[in-house]
Motif scaffolding. Structure first.
Motif, PDB file in Angstrom:
ATOM      1  N   ARG A 394      60.163  44.075  54.721  1.00  7.73           N
ATOM      2  CA  ARG A 394      58.818  45.068  53.597  1.00  7.73           C
ATOM      3  C   ARG A 394      60.368  46.191  52.842  1.00  7.73           C
ATOM      4  O   ARG A 394      59.492  46.316  51.809  1.00  7.73           O
ATOM      5  CB  ARG A 394      58.129  45.405  54.141  1.00  7.73           C
ATOM      6  CG  ARG A 394      58.345  46.513  55.411  1.00  7.73           C
ATOM      7  CD  ARG A 394      56.971  46.954  55.654  1.00  7.73           C
ATOM      8  NE  ARG A 394      57.116  47.931  56.960  1.00  7.73           N
ATOM      9  CZ  ARG A 394      57.319  47.527  58.225  1.00  7.73           C
ATOM     10  NH1 ARG A 394      58.009  46.483  58.300  1.00  7.73           N
ATOM     11  NH2 ARG A 394      57.276  48.618  58.862  1.00  7.73           N
ATOM     12  N   SER A 395      61.093  46.690  53.520  1.00  4.97           N
ATOM     13  CA  SER A 395      61.498  47.575  52.857  1.00  4.97           C
ATOM     14  C   SER A 395      62.844  47.255  51.846  1.00  4.97           C
ATOM     15  O   SER A 395      63.461  48.049  50.563  1.00  4.97           O
ATOM     16  CB  SER A 395      63.023  48.312  54.310  1.00  4.97           C
ATOM     17  OG  SER A 395      63.999  47.082  54.190  1.00  4.97           O
ATOM     18  N   ARG A 396      63.143  45.727  51.495  1.00  4.81           N
ATOM     19  CA  ARG A 396      63.699  45.850  50.331  1.00  4.81           C
ATOM     20  C   ARG A 396      62.981  45.185  49.479  1.00  4.81           C
ATOM     21  O   ARG A 396      63.233  45.429  47.966  1.00  4.81           O
ATOM     22  CB  ARG A 396      64.303  43.620  50.718  1.00  4.81           C
ATOM     23  CG  ARG A 396      64.881  43.782  52.024  1.00  4.81           C
ATOM     24  CD  ARG A 396      65.660  42.143  52.335  1.00  4.81           C
ATOM     25  NE  ARG A 396      66.199  41.971  53.010  1.00  4.81           N
ATOM     26  CZ  ARG A 396      67.893  41.243  53.209  1.00  4.81           C
ATOM     27  NH1 ARG A 396      67.460  40.423  52.504  1.00  4.81           N
ATOM     28  NH2 ARG A 396      68.243  41.309  54.157  1.00  4.81           N
ATOM     29  N   LEU A 397      61.335  45.798  49.077  1.00  5.82           N
ATOM     30  CA  LEU A 397      61.126  45.736  47.974  1.00  5.82           C
ATOM     31  C   LEU A 397      60.756  47.357  46.977  1.00  5.82           C
ATOM     32  O   LEU A 397      59.985  47.608  46.621  1.00  5.82           O
ATOM     33  CB  LEU A 397      59.569  45.205  48.673  1.00  5.82           C
ATOM     34  CG  LEU A 397      58.903  44.470  48.998  1.00  5.82           C
ATOM     35  CD1 LEU A 397      57.698  43.837  49.554  1.00  5.82           C
ATOM     36  CD2 LEU A 397      59.511  43.141  47.428  1.00  5.82           C
ATOM     37  N   ALA A 398      61.465  48.108  48.092  1.00  2.00           N
ATOM     38  CA  ALA A 398      61.156  49.292  47.941  1.00  2.00           C
ATOM     39  C   ALA A 398      62.251  49.336  46.398  1.00  2.00           C
ATOM     40  O   ALA A 398      63.142  48.976  45.856  1.00  2.00           O
ATOM     41  CB  ALA A 398      61.305  50.456  48.354  1.00  2.00           C
ATOM     42  N   THR A 399      61.562  50.145  45.333  1.00  2.00           N
ATOM     43  CA  THR A 399      62.685  50.217  44.306  1.00  2.00           C
ATOM     44  C   THR A 399      63.041  51.525  43.673  1.00  2.00           C
ATOM     45  O   THR A 399      62.156  52.697  45.002  1.00  2.00           O
ATOM     46  CB  THR A 399      61.357  50.559  42.653  1.00  2.00           C
ATOM     47  OG1 THR A 399      60.165  50.957  42.999  1.00  2.00           O
ATOM     48  CG2 THR A 399      60.080  48.568  42.662  1.00  2.00           C
ATOM     49  N   ARG A 400      63.515  51.850  42.789  1.00  2.00           N
ATOM     50  CA  ARG A 400      64.359  53.236  42.421  1.00  2.00           C
ATOM     51  C   ARG A 400      63.810  54.319  42.404  1.00  2.00           C
ATOM     52  O   ARG A 400      62.831  53.990  41.629  1.00  2.00           O
ATOM     53  CB  ARG A 400      65.806  53.243  41.401  1.00  2.00           C
ATOM     54  CG  ARG A 400      66.772  51.764  42.713  1.00  2.00           C
ATOM     55  CD  ARG A 400      67.425  52.091  43.175  1.00  2.00           C
ATOM     56  NE  ARG A 400      68.467  51.246  43.918  1.00  2.00           N
ATOM     57  CZ  ARG A 400      69.582  51.151  43.267  1.00  2.00           C
ATOM     58  NH1 ARG A 400      70.065  52.198  42.865  1.00  2.00           N
ATOM     59  NH2 ARG A 400      70.172  50.674  43.646  1.00  2.00           N
TER      60      ARG A 400
END
Length: 419
Positions: A394-400
């Motif tokens: 799920r951490s890979r779904l974080a946006t800038r």
């Protein structure tokens, strides 16, 4: 120019977006047949072969073909324009559908049906992703983007309320081939009408601004969403075959469309509610919570042995799908540059189709070889595996953060500001 939001985002404000109706109405007409395709195929091939396994396999080939070719057509649409892709696509799809129907009715060998299923699936017009890309052009960084994602999910599910009902009615009351023939005709007419709306299609980037050296697939978050949407596809595919088998086992084949319509109606209603809420919870967290609810609801399908119970659980499963779909599509806006979003949306649409294809195949074999209702194990297993992947990554779904640009993974020359 992006639409400005001066009040709380809502459906009324969204639908007042200038020029929106010019692509919404044709877009709805063009994607209505897609909701008929798999079920029409299953009912036709099962009628001519007497096997749900064979029917599921042919439908699976169509789904896999669509899943493999959808991202390619999405990239072509980003580079050359939607009209350039749609016009030949709908013509090929109509011809392929007619060929597949003729082969099934003449008792052609299974390998011939497989061959015809490939172009039928490969040429399915990706109207949903194209409509979402047009919303992106209209709204850009507007808060209405989440509302637009919800609206599109509701529109998709509205087609899946009417599509299975129409396909079942045509195949059972008119002729087993009537569903697929109607799907081919509606795709041609609706696709041509949508392609005629040139003014709202995303502009094609020229020169050095074109995305040439990357793919939306290279964005880590997109890959996580693909796995998530594969699990959602397993629900659609498992439900289609298993509901058809259940309806036939109780001597009411026409009930199949009603049961699937209830399932789709739950999806549609929850989508309406989801888009009307001003969310304060981060979309990544919403996706995990919503997906966990979906996996839990899918666990009860295999134990349902009456029409009322199955309809109730199907409604609940449908209500849990829309929040995950809406949140996933919303996350694309922050993960992928504008010049590759049509491709990104088609990856997700293709993932649903691929998951559906695999589920149709496995559920068909389970229904043929095991007990009635064994196909319902497929949605349970598919969502559970996808949930485990989603939680782990799920951490890979974080946006800038706002104001920074995302250039990694898709075209370093095309930065995009994200929320």
């Amino acid at each position: 120019m992006a639409s400005t939001v001066t009040s709380r985002p809502g459906y009324g404000q969204l639908l007042r977006t200038r020029g929106a109706w010019t692509f919404l109405l044709p877009g709805f007409a063009a994607r209505q047949p897609f909701a008929m395709l798999t079920l029409s195929l299953v009912l036709l091939v099962q009628h001519t072969t007497g096997s749900y396994g064979a029917a599921g396999a042919v439908a699976a080939v169509t789904g896999v073909s669509m899943a493999l070719f959808a991202p390619f057509t999405g990239r072509l649409a980003d580079r050359h324009g939607q009209r350039a892709v749609l016009l030949p696509g709908v013509l090929v799809h109509a011809l392929a559908g007619l060929s597949l129907t003729a082969l099934a009715l003449t008792d052609a060998p299974l390998w011939a049906l497989f061959l015809a299923a490939v172009p039928t699936g490969a040429s399915v017009p990706q109207v949903g992703p194209m409509v979402r890309a047009r919303w992106g052009v209209k709204l850009q960084d507007s808060p209405l983007m989440t509302t637009a994602a919800a609206f599109e999910s509701v529109t998709d599910e509205l087609t899946f309320v009417f599509g299975p009902l129409l396909a079942t009615a045509l195949c059972t009351a008119v002729n087993p081939a009537a569903g697929l023939l109607t799907e081919a005709g509606l795709t041609l007419i609706g696709g041509l009408l949508f392609a005629a709306q040139k003014s709202t299609q995303p502009a094609v980037a020229a020169g050095h601004t074109r995305v040439e050296h990357g793919s939306a697939l290279r964005v880590p978050g997109v890959r996580v969403l693909i796995v998530t949407f594969l699990g959602i596809g397993s629900v659609f595919g498992g439900m289609q075959v298993s509901l058809a088998a259940f309806s036939e086992s109780i001597g009411e084949p026409g009930l199949n469309g009603v049961l699937y319509g209830v399932f789709a109606a739950g999806n549609m209603l929850s989508g309406v509610v989801c888009g009307a809420i001003a969310w304060k919870v981060a979309p990544q967290r919403r996706l995990v919570i919503g997906y966990a609810a979906l996996a839990l609801a899918a666990c009860g399908l295999w134990a349902a042995h009456s029409v009322v119970v199955l309809a109730a659980i199907g409604l609940l499963v449908g209500m849990c799908i829309a929040p995950s779909l809406i949140t996933g599509y919303t996350l694309v806006e922050g993960l992928v540059p504008a010049g590759a979003r049509t491709e990104a949306f088609t990856w997700l649409t293709g993932a649903v189709a691929l998951g559906q294809a695999a589920a149709v195949t496995v559920a068909g074999q389970l229904e043929d070889r095991l007990w009635n209702g064994a196909g319902f194990l497929v949605p349970m297993a598919g969502t559970a595996l996808a949930l485990a992947t989603l939680v782990a990554l799920r951490s890979r779904l974080a946006t800038r953060p706002t104001g920074r640009t995302v250039a990694r993974g898709v075209g370093h020359r095309v930065p995009v500001t994200v929320d």
